[in-house]
Design a protein around this motif. Structure first.
Motif, PDB file in Angstrom:
ATOM      1  N   LYS A 154       0.814  -1.208   0.000  1.00 60.37           N
ATOM      2  CA  LYS A 154       0.000   0.000   0.000  1.00 60.37           C
ATOM      3  C   LYS A 154       0.847   1.258   0.000  1.00 60.37           C
ATOM      4  O   LYS A 154       0.332   2.348  -0.039  1.00 60.37           O
ATOM      5  N   LEU A 155       2.150   1.114   0.137  1.00 68.90           N
ATOM      6  CA  LEU A 155       2.999   2.286   0.062  1.00 68.90           C
ATOM      7  C   LEU A 155       2.976   2.837  -1.353  1.00 68.90           C
ATOM      8  O   LEU A 155       3.033   2.083  -2.313  1.00 68.90           O
ATOM      9  N   PRO A 156       2.886   4.141  -1.521  1.00 69.26           N
ATOM     10  CA  PRO A 156       2.806   4.716  -2.866  1.00 69.26           C
ATOM     11  C   PRO A 156       3.985   4.293  -3.714  1.00 69.26           C
ATOM     12  O   PRO A 156       5.129   4.384  -3.297  1.00 69.26           O
ATOM     13  N   GLY A 157       3.691   3.820  -4.927  1.00 68.29           N
ATOM     14  CA  GLY A 157       4.740   3.479  -5.857  1.00 68.29           C
ATOM     15  C   GLY A 157       5.316   2.103  -5.669  1.00 68.29           C
ATOM     16  O   GLY A 157       6.333   1.774  -6.251  1.00 68.29           O
ATOM     17  N   VAL A 158       4.697   1.243  -4.829  1.00 67.64           N
ATOM     18  CA  VAL A 158       5.203  -0.106  -4.594  1.00 67.64           C
ATOM     19  C   VAL A 158       4.229  -1.111  -5.185  1.00 67.64           C
ATOM     20  O   VAL A 158       3.024  -0.926  -5.140  1.00 67.64           O
ATOM     21  N   PHE A 159       4.739  -2.211  -5.713  1.00 67.83           N
ATOM     22  CA  PHE A 159       3.916  -3.133  -6.462  1.00 67.83           C
ATOM     23  C   PHE A 159       3.142  -4.079  -5.577  1.00 67.83           C
ATOM     24  O   PHE A 159       3.596  -4.501  -4.529  1.00 67.83           O
ATOM     25  N   ASP A 160       1.962  -4.442  -6.026  1.00 67.22           N
ATOM     26  CA  ASP A 160       1.101  -5.372  -5.315  1.00 67.22           C
ATOM     27  C   ASP A 160       1.250  -6.767  -5.901  1.00 67.22           C
ATOM     28  O   ASP A 160       0.324  -7.306  -6.495  1.00 67.22           O
ATOM     29  N   HIS A 161       2.414  -7.361  -5.745  1.00 66.49           N
ATOM     30  CA  HIS A 161       2.593  -8.731  -6.164  1.00 66.49           C
ATOM     31  C   HIS A 161       3.649  -9.373  -5.282  1.00 66.49           C
ATOM     32  O   HIS A 161       4.437  -8.695  -4.656  1.00 66.49           O
ATOM     33  N   VAL A 162       3.616 -10.699  -5.213  1.00 67.26           N
ATOM     34  CA  VAL A 162       4.580 -11.430  -4.408  1.00 67.26           C
ATOM     35  C   VAL A 162       5.766 -11.779  -5.276  1.00 67.26           C
ATOM     36  O   VAL A 162       5.629 -12.449  -6.295  1.00 67.26           O
ATOM     37  N   HIS A 163       6.932 -11.319  -4.870  1.00 73.21           N
ATOM     38  CA  HIS A 163       8.142 -11.544  -5.657  1.00 73.21           C
ATOM     39  C   HIS A 163       8.930 -12.667  -5.009  1.00 73.21           C
ATOM     40  O   HIS A 163       9.397 -12.548  -3.885  1.00 73.21           O
ATOM     41  N   VAL A 164       9.069 -13.809  -5.687  1.00 70.07           N
ATOM     42  CA  VAL A 164       9.761 -14.967  -5.144  1.00 70.07           C
ATOM     43  C   VAL A 164      10.902 -15.331  -6.072  1.00 70.07           C
ATOM     44  O   VAL A 164      10.688 -15.808  -7.179  1.00 70.07           O
ATOM     45  N   PRO A 165      12.165 -15.090  -5.649  1.00 66.64           N
ATOM     46  CA  PRO A 165      13.295 -15.353  -6.533  1.00 66.64           C
ATOM     47  C   PRO A 165      13.519 -16.819  -6.805  1.00 66.64           C
ATOM     48  O   PRO A 165      13.315 -17.663  -5.936  1.00 66.64           O
ATOM     49  N   ASP A 166      13.975 -17.116  -8.020  1.00 67.35           N
ATOM     50  CA  ASP A 166      14.471 -18.433  -8.390  1.00 67.35           C
ATOM     51  C   ASP A 166      13.479 -19.550  -8.096  1.00 67.35           C
ATOM     52  O   ASP A 166      13.852 -20.670  -7.773  1.00 67.35           O
ATOM     53  N   GLY A 167      12.196 -19.288  -8.188  1.00 63.98           N
ATOM     54  CA  GLY A 167      11.202 -20.334  -8.019  1.00 63.98           C
ATOM     55  C   GLY A 167      10.961 -20.742  -6.578  1.00 63.98           C
ATOM     56  O   GLY A 167      10.193 -21.676  -6.327  1.00 63.98           O
ATOM     57  N   ARG A 168      11.592 -20.098  -5.614  1.00 61.83           N
ATOM     58  CA  ARG A 168      11.389 -20.450  -4.227  1.00 61.83           C
ATOM     59  C   ARG A 168      10.039 -19.969  -3.734  1.00 61.83           C
ATOM     60  O   ARG A 168       9.473 -19.011  -4.241  1.00 61.83           O
ATOM     61  N   GLN A 169       9.515 -20.641  -2.705  1.00 58.74           N
ATOM     62  CA  GLN A 169       8.220 -20.283  -2.162  1.00 58.74           C
ATOM     63  C   GLN A 169       8.347 -19.141  -1.172  1.00 58.74           C
ATOM     64  O   GLN A 169       9.405 -18.889  -0.609  1.00 58.74           O
ATOM     65  N   VAL A 170       7.218 -18.479  -0.958  1.00 51.47           N
ATOM     66  CA  VAL A 170       7.197 -17.428   0.051  1.00 51.47           C
ATOM     67  C   VAL A 170       7.242 -18.061   1.433  1.00 51.47           C
ATOM     68  O   VAL A 170       7.038 -19.262   1.597  1.00 51.47           O
ATOM     69  N   CYS A 171       7.523 -17.240   2.425  1.00 50.42           N
ATOM     70  CA  CYS A 171       7.608 -17.700   3.808  1.00 50.42           C
ATOM     71  C   CYS A 171       6.297 -18.348   4.246  1.00 50.42           C
ATOM     72  O   CYS A 171       5.232 -17.736   4.175  1.00 50.42           O
ATOM     73  N   LYS A 172       6.363 -19.619   4.687  1.00 55.20           N
ATOM     74  CA  LYS A 172       5.183 -20.312   5.172  1.00 55.20           C
ATOM     75  C   LYS A 172       5.586 -21.508   6.033  1.00 55.20           C
ATOM     76  O   LYS A 172       6.759 -21.855   6.144  1.00 55.20           O
ATOM     77  N   ARG A 173       4.581 -22.155   6.633  1.00 54.83           N
ATOM     78  CA  ARG A 173       4.820 -23.304   7.509  1.00 54.83           C
ATOM     79  C   ARG A 173       4.951 -24.579   6.690  1.00 54.83           C
ATOM     80  O   ARG A 173       4.221 -24.792   5.735  1.00 54.83           O
ATOM     81  N   HIS A 174       5.902 -25.434   7.096  1.00 54.11           N
ATOM     82  CA  HIS A 174       6.136 -26.707   6.424  1.00 54.11           C
ATOM     83  C   HIS A 174       6.043 -27.850   7.426  1.00 54.11           C
ATOM     84  O   HIS A 174       6.226 -27.662   8.635  1.00 54.11           O
ATOM     85  N   GLU A 175       5.766 -29.049   6.923  1.00 57.65           N
ATOM     86  CA  GLU A 175       5.648 -30.236   7.761  1.00 57.65           C
ATOM     87  C   GLU A 175       6.996 -30.630   8.359  1.00 57.65           C
ATOM     88  O   GLU A 175       8.031 -30.593   7.675  1.00 57.65           O
ATOM     89  N   LEU A 176       7.001 -30.982   9.626  1.00 55.38           N
ATOM     90  CA  LEU A 176       8.180 -31.536  10.290  1.00 55.38           C
ATOM     91  C   LEU A 176       7.709 -32.412  11.439  1.00 55.38           C
ATOM     92  O   LEU A 176       7.075 -31.926  12.391  1.00 55.38           O
ATOM     93  N   TYR A 177       7.991 -33.703  11.351  1.00 56.51           N
ATOM     94  CA  TYR A 177       7.664 -34.626  12.430  1.00 56.51           C
ATOM     95  C   TYR A 177       8.935 -34.943  13.203  1.00 56.51           C
ATOM     96  O   TYR A 177       9.933 -35.398  12.634  1.00 56.51           O
ATOM     97  N   VAL A 178       8.914 -34.672  14.509  1.00 51.99           N
ATOM     98  CA  VAL A 178      10.056 -34.938  15.378  1.00 51.99           C
ATOM     99  C   VAL A 178       9.849 -36.288  16.045  1.00 51.99           C
ATOM    100  O   VAL A 178       8.890 -36.483  16.801  1.00 51.99           O
ATOM    101  N   SER A 179      10.721 -37.240  15.754  1.00 53.14           N
ATOM    102  CA  SER A 179      10.649 -38.585  16.336  1.00 53.14           C
ATOM    103  C   SER A 179      11.572 -38.673  17.540  1.00 53.14           C
ATOM    104  O   SER A 179      12.791 -38.513  17.402  1.00 53.14           O
ATOM    105  N   PHE A 180      10.998 -38.919  18.731  1.00 49.94           N
ATOM    106  CA  PHE A 180      11.820 -39.074  19.921  1.00 49.94           C
ATOM    107  C   PHE A 180      12.667 -40.346  19.839  1.00 49.94           C
ATOM    108  O   PHE A 180      13.737 -40.425  20.451  1.00 49.94           O
ATOM    109  N   ARG A 181      12.216 -41.309  19.066  1.00 46.44           N
ATOM    110  CA  ARG A 181      13.014 -42.530  18.875  1.00 46.44           C
ATOM    111  C   ARG A 181      14.294 -42.202  18.109  1.00 46.44           C
ATOM    112  O   ARG A 181      15.390 -42.625  18.479  1.00 46.44           O
ATOM    113  N   ASP A 182      14.159 -41.414  17.026  1.00 49.76           N
ATOM    114  CA  ASP A 182      15.336 -41.049  16.241  1.00 49.76           C
ATOM    115  C   ASP A 182      16.313 -40.198  17.047  1.00 49.76           C
ATOM    116  O   ASP A 182      17.524 -40.243  16.820  1.00 49.76           O
ATOM    117  N   LEU A 183      15.784 -39.427  17.994  1.00 49.41           N
ATOM    118  CA  LEU A 183      16.646 -38.604  18.843  1.00 49.41           C
ATOM    119  C   LEU A 183      17.271 -39.397  19.984  1.00 49.41           C
ATOM    120  O   LEU A 183      18.127 -38.873  20.702  1.00 49.41           O
TER     121      LEU A 183
END
Length: 272
Positions: A154-183
């Motif tokens: 919303k800042l004047p003169g700034v674009f309203d699109h998500v810019h993601v370099p080199d095909g990488r995704q924007v910041c978000k949550r990803h799956e991670l299962y922590v196994s106490f057995r593996d630890l």
């Protein structure tokens, strides 16, 4: 440059190019890069040029090159029909012309995050300084989000699109299962045997979209990074909300303990 609003003046304009490392044996290690304004282009002879800025770098250098093109932008604002573009020359110490691509300079076929672009600084009547990537058209603005600071889109003169370099995704949550057995923790952890912890990863590139859940500090840091990428890093993707999880385990005295541990599960991510 057609997006400059009435009543505002350009205080500075920069042309930015990304250079990769180049180790070609066909030219010396020192490269001389010059940017010219084209005043008039002729089909049968050399164009009329004015030197805007010059920089000498090493062939093995990598990063953004910033050239001052304020004089050209002022000419274009006064009369748009004189905008014949810019001319780039790369030479070695002997004055021999070098193909910019061989020198490691990336053009518009490069990944989106490393394509050439222009940054223009404006002085408004309200003494507000703002920047815009003048090589793109402004897109339709979305509804304003609740925030102490204006959203970067919303800042004047700034674009309203998500810019993601080199095909990488924007910041978000990803799956991670922590196994106490593996630890190797199952000798003292009774239950559970593991849990979904999740993690945050992704780009926090300018402009920060509303889905990136950015803090006010991250918004301002991103704007400063755009102007001074060599001095200020981009904002980082990190958890914005964490929740607890319960673990049944043996303590040092072999007592069975059920305890709710704080900040174990990522609930949401954002740019900080």
């Amino acid at each position: 440059m057609t997006q400059v609003p009435t009543g505002e003046t350009v205080t500075a304009a920069e042309f930015r190019l990304f250079k990769t490392r180049s180790f070609s044996r066909h030219f010396n290690r020192t490269l001389h890069i010059s940017v010219y304004e084209i005043h008039r282009d002729h089909s049968n002879r050399q164009p009329e040029l004015t030197l805007l800025d010059h920089e000498s770098i090493q062939a093995g250098d990598e990063g953004w090159l910033v050239f001052d093109v304020t004089a050209a932008s002022n000419h274009w604002l006064l009369n748009a029909k004189y905008n014949a573009g810019l001319r780039l020359y790369v030479e070695n110490d002997e004055g021999q012309s070098i193909d910019p691509s061989l020198a490691g300079i990336l053009g518009r076929r490069a990944p989106r995050s490393k394509q050439p672009f222009m940054v223009t600084f404006f002085q408004a009547n309200r003494n507000q300084i703002r920047s815009t990537r003048a090589v793109k058209q402004l897109k339709k603005r979305q509804q304003k989000k609740h925030s102490d600071l204006p959203h970067p889109n919303k800042l004047p003169g700034v674009f309203d699109h998500v810019h993601v370099p080199d095909g990488r995704q924007v910041c978000k949550r990803h799956e991670l299962y922590v196994s106490f057995r593996d630890l190797g923790w199952l000798d003292w952890v009774i239950a559970p045997q593991g849990y979904s912890a999740f993690y945050c990863e992704g780009e926090c590139s300018f402009p920060l979209d509303s889905c990136m859940n950015a803090t006010n500090h991250a918004i301002l840091q991103s704007l400063v990074h755009l102007m001074k990428p060599e001095s200020v890093p981009k904002a980082c993707c990190a958890p914005t909300k964490l929740s607890a999880t319960s673990v049944l385990y043996y303590d040092n005295n072999n007592n069975v303990i059920l305890k709710k541990h704080r900040n174990m599960v990522v609930k949401s991510c954002g740019c900080h």
